[in-house]
Design an enzyme around this catalytic site. Structure first.
Site, PDB file in Angstrom:
ATOM      1  N   ILE A  63       0.889  -1.172   0.000  1.00 10.85           N
ATOM      2  CA  ILE A  63       0.000   0.000   0.000  1.00 10.85           C
ATOM      3  C   ILE A  63       0.918   1.210   0.000  1.00 10.85           C
ATOM      4  O   ILE A  63       1.744   1.373   0.904  1.00 10.85           O
ATOM      5  CB  ILE A  63      -0.898   0.028   1.254  1.00 10.85           C
ATOM      6  N   HIS A  64       0.814   2.030  -1.030  1.00 10.09           N
ATOM      7  CA  HIS A  64       1.774   3.113  -1.235  1.00 10.09           C
ATOM      8  C   HIS A  64       1.138   4.461  -0.972  1.00 10.09           C
ATOM      9  O   HIS A  64      -0.012   4.653  -1.337  1.00 10.09           O
ATOM     10  CB  HIS A  64       2.279   3.041  -2.675  1.00 10.09           C
ATOM     11  N   PRO A  65       1.799   5.380  -0.386  1.00 13.44           N
ATOM     12  CA  PRO A  65       3.097   5.333   0.260  1.00 13.44           C
ATOM     13  C   PRO A  65       2.918   5.145   1.774  1.00 13.44           C
ATOM     14  O   PRO A  65       2.382   6.012   2.454  1.00 13.44           O
ATOM     15  CB  PRO A  65       3.692   6.708  -0.042  1.00 13.44           C
ATOM     16  N   GLU A  77       4.554  -0.871   3.746  1.00  9.41           N
ATOM     17  CA  GLU A  77       4.912  -1.486   2.469  1.00  9.41           C
ATOM     18  C   GLU A  77       6.390  -1.884   2.426  1.00  9.41           C
ATOM     19  O   GLU A  77       6.785  -2.744   1.652  1.00  9.41           O
ATOM     20  CB  GLU A  77       4.564  -0.579   1.286  1.00  9.41           C
ATOM     21  N   CYS A 117      11.582   6.193  -4.181  1.00 13.56           N
ATOM     22  CA  CYS A 117      10.186   6.131  -3.751  1.00 13.56           C
ATOM     23  C   CYS A 117       9.825   4.706  -3.358  1.00 13.56           C
ATOM     24  O   CYS A 117       9.971   3.797  -4.132  1.00 13.56           O
ATOM     25  CB  CYS A 117       9.313   6.620  -4.875  1.00 13.56           C
TER      26      CYS A 117
END
Ligand code: FAD
Ligand code: NDP
Length: 515
Positions: free
Chosen positions: A489-491, A495, A515
Site C-alpha cells: 500500500i503506497h506510500p 509497504e 520512492c
C-alpha cells in the site's frame, strides 16, 4: 468477583481474586477483590492506557515541530505542556473505563452460565483452599468457592538502597499532582532484551519465556517527549547512594558523578505481593525467584481447585504425563513454600523447566477467557503463547512477532536462517528532515522451502498498528514468498515489509532509496 451457577444452592462456583485484565476477562467470560484503583487493574489504571495516552501527548509535541517544516506558523517558543490538564484528561479516561468495566460485569451476566455475579471491592486472603476472607472498606465477608482463580498481577519493585523512599514508580507517575520536572529514571537496559527458553519436552514450540520490555524506556521516552529533561540510569552503572534527590553514582571507570533531580522514578521491574494473601493456608506454591504462583499448561496451580492467570503465573513443565499435583504429593507446606525448598524435602518432586509468562494485557485477557471456557464451557483449548506480538511505545516505536535473529540461529543453525533487512526514511520524516537511520525492519525466515517466516521486527512510526496484521499472517504460517509476493500500500511504512530485497548475508547496504 464471585459467580454462582444457575443451579447452585449455596456458596460460589467461581471466585476471581483480582479485577485486572485477566480476572475481568475470566469473570466476564464464564468476577474482583483489591487495591484503591477502579476496575481494570494495571492496564487501565497505571499501565497500557495512561502510558499510551502520555506517549500520544509526546508524539504530538514532535508533530508540532514537524508542522513548522510543513508550513504551519505558530509560536513554538511558548509551547509548554500543561501537566495538570494532561493528568486530568488521562485520569478522566481511566475513570470512564473503570465505570465501563463495572457496567459490563452486570450486563454480561445474561450470557454467562452464572445466575449471579457479585462484585466485591475488597482485599482477598486465603482461609483455606476453598475459603476466602474478603476485607472491604466497610465490611468483611467470608466466601466459599468451588473454584478459585488468582489474577492479582504484579506491583513495582523497590531497590534495597538508602533513600529509596525519595523516589516514585510508574504506578504514581500517571497521577502525579505536579509536573515531574527534571527526572531520573532508574532501570532499563541498553537494548531491548529478550530471554527465551526451550522446554525440553516441547520441541515443536519455542515459547517466549519473558521479554523484558521496560517501563523505564517508555516512561523516559514520553517524559522527554513532553519536554522534561530526563536521564535514564541502567543497571550497569552501579548506584552509589542517595542524599535526598541529589544522586551520586560511579561509572565503570570509577569516576563519581552527582546531579540533582526533581523526580526520581524507580523502574527496576515488578513483583507479586502474595505474602499478604496467606497463600500457605491454601497450600499454594510459588517460584523462589519470581515469587509467582506455579501453574501447569492448564493454568492450574499445585492445588486442585485453584488456578492462576496473567502476570502472577509462573509456568512449570513437569515430565510428560505427570501432573504438577503428582509432583508435589506428600509435601508438607511451610510458611513460605517455594519449589526449591520443596525439592530438598521431597525426593519425589520432578519439575523440569520453568519460566515466567509474557506480562502483557492481551495475554492475560485471552488466558482468562480460555480458562473460563474450560471450567464452565466444556472447552479443552489451551492458551497458545507462540508468536504473540508486542510493541514498545518509545518515541520511535518498536514492534515484533516471532523469534529474534539470535534465537532463530540458535534453534535452526546459521546456514538455515535468512535475514532480510532495510533501513528506511518514512515519507513523513523527509520534509522535517528527521533522522532516517532510526527506522529499521528485519524479517527472519527459514532458508529451505517453504521458507517460513520466523520473526518480523519493525522500528518506526505506528509499529503496533503495523505489526498486528503481520502477526495474523505469522499465525497462518506465512512464508517469505507469500510476504514478498504481496502488493504493498503506497506510500506507507508498512509497504517496506513487502518490498524487502536485501539479505544480511549479501553484505549489501540495507538503506532504502527512492520512492
Ligand atoms: P493486573 O492488571 O495487575 O490486575 C490485578 C488486580 O488484582 C489489580 O486490580 C489489583 O489491585 C488486584 N489485587 C491484587 N491483590 C489482590 C487481593 N489480595 N485481593 C483482591 N484484589 C487484588 N501490556 C500490554 O500488553 N501493552 C502495554 O502497552 C503495556 N504497558 C504497560 C505499561 C506499564 C507502565 C505497566 C506497569 C504494564 C504494562 N503492560 C502492558 C502490562 C499489563 O498491564 C499487564 O500485563 C496486565 O495488566 C496484567 O493483567 P493481570 O490481570 O495479570 O493483573
Ligand atoms: P522489566 O523486568 O522488563 O525491566 C526491569 C529493568 O530494570 C531491567 O532492565 C533491569 O535490568 C532493570 N533493573 C533491575 N534492577 C535494577 C537496579 N537495581 N538498577 C538499575 N536497573 C535495574 O520490568 P518492567 O517493570 O519494565 O516491566 C514489567 C512488565 O510489564 C514487562 O515484563 C512487560 O511485559 C510489561 N510491560 C509491557 C509494556 C508493553 O507491552 N509496551 C510496557 C511496559 C511494561 P536488567 O536488564 O539488567 O535485568
Amino acid at each position: 468477583m464471585a459467580c454462582r451457577l444457575a443451579n447452585a444452592k449455596s456458596s460460589y462456583d467461581l471466585i476471581v481474586i483480582g479485577g485486572g485484565s485477566g480476572g475481568l476477562a475470566c469473570a466476564k467470560e464464564g468476577t474482583t477483590l483489591g487495591s484503591k484503583w477502579g476496575l481494570g487493574g494495571t492496564c487501565v489504571n497505571v499501565g497500557c492506557i495512561p502510558k499510551k495516552l502520555m506517549h500520544q501527548a509526546a508524539l504530538l509535541n514532535q508533530s508540532l515541530k514537524d508542522a513548522e517544516a510543513f508550513g504551519w506558523q505558530f509560536d513554538l517558543k511558548s509551547k509548554i505542556i500543561d501537566w495538570q490538564k494532561l493528568r486530568g484528561a488521562v485520569q478522566n479516561h481511566i475513570r470512564s473505563l473503570n465505570w465501563g468495566h463495572r457496567v459490563q460485569l452486570n450486563e454480561n451476566v445474561s450470557h454467562l452460565p452464572f445466575s449471579k455475579v457479585d462484585y466485591m471491592n475488597a482485599y482477598g486472603t486465603f482461609i483455606d483452599s476453598h475459603t476466602i476472607q474478603a476485607v472491604g472498606d466497610k465490611k468483611k465477608e467470608v466466601v466459599y468457592g468451588e473454584n478459585i482463580v488468582i489474577a492479582t498481577g504484579i506491583r513495582p519493585k523497590y531497590p534495597q538502597i538508602p533513600g529509596v523512599e525519595e523516589g516514585i514508580t510508574s504506578d504514581d507517575l500517571f497521577c502525579l499532582a505536579h509536573p515531574p520536572g527534571k527526572t531520573l529514571v532508574v532501570g532499563g537496559s541498553c537494548e531491548y532484551q529478550k530471554r527465551w527458553q526451550v522446554p525440553r519436552f516441547s520441541p515443536f514450540r519455542l515459547l517466549p519465556a519473558f521479554i523484558s520490555i521496560n517501563v523505564a524506556l517508555e516512561c523516559s521516552g514520553f517524559l522527554s517527549g513532553l519536554g522534561f529533561p530526563v536521564k535514564t540510569m541502567i543497571r550497569s552503572i552501579p548506584l552509589r547512594g542517595f542524599d535526598q534527590l541529589t544522586v551520586e553514582w560511579t561509572d565503570e571507570h570509577g569516576k563519581v558523578f552527582s546531579e540533582t533531580f526533581d523526580t526520581l522514578l524507580w523502574a527496576v521491574g515488578r513483583e507479586p505481593r502474595l505474602s499478604s494473601m496467606s497463600i500457605d493456608k491454601a497450600g499454594l506454591l510459588c517460584h523462589p525467584k519470581s515469587g509467582k504462583l506455579i501453574v501447569d499448561d492448564w493454568d492450574k496451580t499445585n492445588v486442585e481447585n485453584i488456578y492462576a492467570i496473567g502476570d502472577i503465573q509462573h509456568f512449570y513443565l513437569p515430565y510428560p504425563g505427570v501432573h504438577l499435583n503428582h509432583c508435589i504429593n506428600g509435601y508438607k507446606f511451610q510458611a513460605c513454600p517455594t519449589v526449591e525448598n520443596l525439592a530438598s524435602s521431597s525426593p519425589s518432586l520432578i519439575v523440569v523447566k520453568s519460566f515466567g509468562r509474557l506480562e502483557l494485557t492481551p495475554v492475560a485477557i485471552r488466558s482468562g477467557k480460555l480458562l473460563a471456557r474450560r471450567l464452565f464451557g466444556g472447552s479443552k483449548e489451551l492458551m497458545d503463547y507462540d508468536r504473540v506480538p508486542t510493541t514498545v511505545f518509545t518515541p520511535v516505536e518498536y514492534s515484533c512477532v516471532g523469534l529474534p535473529e539470535e534465537v532463530a540461529i540458535q534453534k535452526f543453525g546459521e546456514s538455515e536462517v535468512e535475514v532480510y533487512h532495510a533501513s528506511f526514511m518514512p515519507l513523513e520524516f523527509s520534509v522535517p528532515q528527521r533522522k532516517s537511520e532510526k527506522c529499521y525492519i528485519k524479517v527472519i525466515c527459514k532458508r529451505s522451502s517453504p521458507s517460513h517466516v520466523l520473526g518480523v521486527h519493525y522500528c518506526g512510526p505506528n509499529a503496533g498498528e503495523i505489526m498486528q496484521g503481520f502477526a495474523v499472517a505469522m499465525r497462518c504460517n506465512l512464508t517469505v514468498d507469500q510476504l514478498l509476493g504481496t502488493v504493498g500500500i503506497h506510500p506507507t511504512c508498512a509497504e517496506e515489509l513487502v518490498k524487502l530485497k536485501v539479505t544480511k548475508r549479501s553484505g549489501k547496504s540495507a538503506s532504502v532509496t527512492g520512492c
